[in-house]
Design an enzyme around this catalytic site. Structure first.
Site, PDB file in Angstrom:
ATOM      1  N   SER A  70       0.841  -1.200   0.000  1.00 22.48           N
ATOM      2  CA  SER A  70       0.000   0.000   0.000  1.00 22.48           C
ATOM      3  C   SER A  70       0.878   1.253   0.000  1.00 22.48           C
ATOM      4  O   SER A  70       1.978   1.237   0.528  1.00 22.48           O
ATOM      5  CB  SER A  70      -0.903   0.004   1.233  1.00 22.48           C
ATOM      6  N   ARG A  98     -11.671   8.069  -0.010  1.00 19.95           N
ATOM      7  CA  ARG A  98     -11.699   7.205  -1.196  1.00 19.95           C
ATOM      8  C   ARG A  98     -12.710   7.665  -2.230  1.00 19.95           C
ATOM      9  O   ARG A  98     -13.611   8.439  -1.944  1.00 19.95           O
ATOM     10  CB  ARG A  98     -12.106   5.779  -0.753  1.00 19.95           C
TER      11      ARG A  98
HETATM   12  C1  OXD Z   1      -5.253  -1.660   0.187  1.00 21.18           C
HETATM   13  C2  OXD Z   1      -6.369  -1.206  -0.644  1.00 21.18           C
HETATM   14  O1  OXD Z   1      -4.376  -2.341  -0.330  1.00 21.18           O
HETATM   15  O2  OXD Z   1      -7.298  -0.557  -0.118  1.00 21.18           O
HETATM   16  O3  OXD Z   1      -5.224  -1.328   1.371  1.00 21.18           O
HETATM   17  O4  OXD Z   1      -6.357  -1.501  -1.850  1.00 21.18           O
END
Ligand code: OXD
Ligand code: MN
Length: 595
Positions: free
Chosen positions: A252, A379
């Site tokens: 990440s 997000r």
């Molecule tokens: C992660 C994702 O890898 O949200 O945390 O894709």
């Protein structure tokens, strides 16, 4: 209306049992229609679960705010529940299935009172493809339904498949009281079941994603001889029109989503290079009858991190998220559009922050720390088909052929810009020892090295030593295995400045990788693998001093010998389960470095 409209007895029985456990007031089966989606959106708007954004500027877009202590995956509450502890391995949290069901059942009991239970039949992968797996998620969250409609193929076509009696992953989710003390994310690979309770955050509740497509699927892949990986998939179209596909794993915060859709730099574009995005997070890979590895992205959407997304870091994503997108925990601007730290344009003079409070630039909290407008893990959920670089092969049942697998980490020193491993077994060793250094964005000692094998540490649904063994076996089954590479975009000078410009310039490195796959360029053999001759990476227009490229490709034996000590400590965690082949690779590397 029939509460359980299916002839699939297993499905009907299971839904009935969960209905009785959770005691919702109502039950609705998701058919994937526009009408049903619109109705859900309207209900969310009326109940404040979604906020309507400016429909002239952001058509079809909504904002959602999670509860403030529910903003990221909760790894410490995530469990692999196998009968034997050994089968979860030393890197996973473990609970026995019996104890896990008992504990979670007490949280689920009556949790949906006063709410509707939604039944989401979904397919990961094209409906009917040999790659695909079906799941059914039961949830009391409309936000989850609307996100699943973007991230997966959900609705009537999948229910038709289920009518044929196919097996499916039983996914149960309830927000319950959104209480972190009653939150659990449980995986039962032996029962093909996932139970998630007490959270409303994407990674914990969109059960098709990390829970099914990585944790449960990795375990299925081991039994069925395929791989479920935390990898982007992209196609690189060469000037002659041929497209080579690569799959790449990065921990990440290393730019996986950006890399999956970055347009080539000017020089490469002029030569005729073009990129095609297949996926940004998950790859399911199978050996086809031609003896090579083929991959599909099981998802249909991106669940990407907003902060830092802008026209420089990711112009294609900026285009993608202009419509039909659900934003979560970003800043709301007075004109009904959204903003986050590192977005395009000026910082807004005011707004409503991710917790719903008035916000102004420069605000500080009681401890004097800056107050972010958007949560650092805010997000967007958005359809892949809207991405300008989306592949035309999204629905192809056999996926795309993979020429190269690329592993990467964030290392200030040590790992060169790119190297190619000697063979599959050596490549598995390099993937298994992948690591990143902590940045200021994470708690813990700065620069501390964290091993994250194949970027799967939080996502491998079984004993990681067996997972390494499975990778080694897969190599033996292929007669045209992809070549395996390692990249590091993050090498720095003594001053801490990055040596490599990154972002779209990374495509220059991918060009070398593709050329290696096609035997078009030579390479320098070093103890760690094959490293480019400096002139073989196209540097036109970059203006990097020659010395910088030398530094980027340097191998420091002393540093590597230190690294070996840290690898040894990591391998010790697996005790006698570690495959012998990895020990052999360890010794071979030691020998090469000392010779
Ligand atoms: C992660 C994702 O890898 O949200 O945390 O894709
Ligand atoms: Mn991911």
């Amino acid at each position: 209306m029939d509460k359980f409209p299916t002839h699939n007895k297993k499905l009907a029985d299971w839904v009935k049992r969960m209905y009785r456990l959770c005691q919702p007031d109502d039950i609705v089966w998701i058919d994937g229609s526009e009408d049903q989606k619109k109705k859900l959106q309207d209900e969310c708007l009326a109940q404040g679960e979604l906020i309507l954004l400016n429909q002239q500027k952001l058509p079809g877009c909504f904002l959602h705010r999670t509860s403030p202590d529910d903003v990221a995956r909760t790894e410490h509450l995530t469990y692999i529940c196998t009968r034997k502890k050994r089968d979860a391995g030393p890197t996973n949290n473990w609970m026995s299935p019996q104890a896990a069901y008992r504990k979670a059942r007490s949280f689920f009991k009556g949790a949906m009172k006063g709410r509707t239970m939604y039944v989401i039949p979904f397919s990961m992968g094209p409906v009917g493809s040999p790659f695909s797996k079906i799941g059914v998620e039961l949830t009391d969250s409309k936000y989850v339904v609307l996100n699943m409609l973007i991230m997966t193929r959900a609705g009537a076509a999948v229910l038709d498949q289920l009518e044929k009696g196919v097996d499916f992953t039983r996914c149960l989710h309830s927000k319950a009281e959104l209480d972190i003390n009653k939150r659990l994310i449980l995986h039962f690979p032996e029962d093909n079941t996932i139970w998630s309770v007490g959270s409303g955050y994407g990674g914990n509740v969109l059960l098709g994603k990390k829970c099914l497509s990585l944790r449960i699927a990795s375990s299925m892949g081991r039994k069925e001889n395929w791989l479920a990986e935390h990898m982007l998939i992209m196609g690189i179209e060469e000037p002659n029109g041929h497209i080579e596909y690569i799959a790449a794993a990065f921990p990440s915060a290393c730019g996986k989503t950006n890399l999956a859709m970055l347009p080539p730099p000017e020089g490469l574009k002029r030569k005729g290079y073009r990129i095609w995005t297949v996926g940004d997070d998950i790859a399911w890979m199978r050996i086809d009858s031609d003896g090579s590895l083929w991959a599909v992205n099981p998802e249909t959407g991106f669940f990407g991190v907003a902060p830092g997304t802008n026209s420089h870091s990711n112009p294609n994503m900026v285009e993608t998220i202009k419509k039909n997108t659900i934003y979560t925990n970003v800043l709301l601007k007075p004109d009904g559009t959204v903003w986050w730290e590192g977005a395009d344009g000026d910082v807004p003079a005011s707004g409503i922050d991710w917790m719903g409070r008035p916000w102004k630039p420069g605000m500080r909290d009681a401890q004097g720390k800056p107050v972010f407008g958007a949560h650092p893990n805010s997000r967007f959920t958005t359809p892949i088909t809207q991405c300008p670089s989306a592949t035309f092969r999204l629905e192809q049942h056999h996926g795309v052929p993979i020429s190269a697998i690329v592993f990467g980490g964030r290392r200030q020193h040590l790992a060169p810009l790119v190297y190619e491993t000697f063979n599959w077994q050596h490549g598995v060793f390099v993937g298994a020892t992948m690591a990143s250094e902590r940045t200021a964005a994470q708690v813990g000692a700065l620069g501390e090295v964290r091993r994250d094998p194949m970027a799967m540490l939080p996502f491998c649904g079984y004993n990681m030593a067996d997972y390494f063994g499975h990778w080694l076996d897969m190599g033996k089954r292929m007669n045209k295995a992809p070549k395996i590479f390692h990249v590091n975009w993050f090498k720095t000078e003594a001053s801490g400045k990055f040596l490599w410009p990154g972002y779209r310039e990374n495509l220059r490195v991918l060009e070398w990788i593709i050329d290696r796959c096609n035997n078009k360029v030579g390479a320098r053999q070093t103890p760690i693998g094959y490293v480019p001759y400096p002139g073989d990476i196209d540097m036109t227009g970059l203006g990097l001093p020659e010395r910088t490229m030398e530094k980027l490709l340097e191998i420091d034996r002393e540093e590597w010998l230190e690294e070996l000590k840290s690898i040894k400590r990591f391998f010790k965690r697996f005790k006698k389960d570690l495959p012998v082949a990895l020990e052999q690779e360890y010794s071979a590397l030691t020998g090469r470095l000392r010779s």
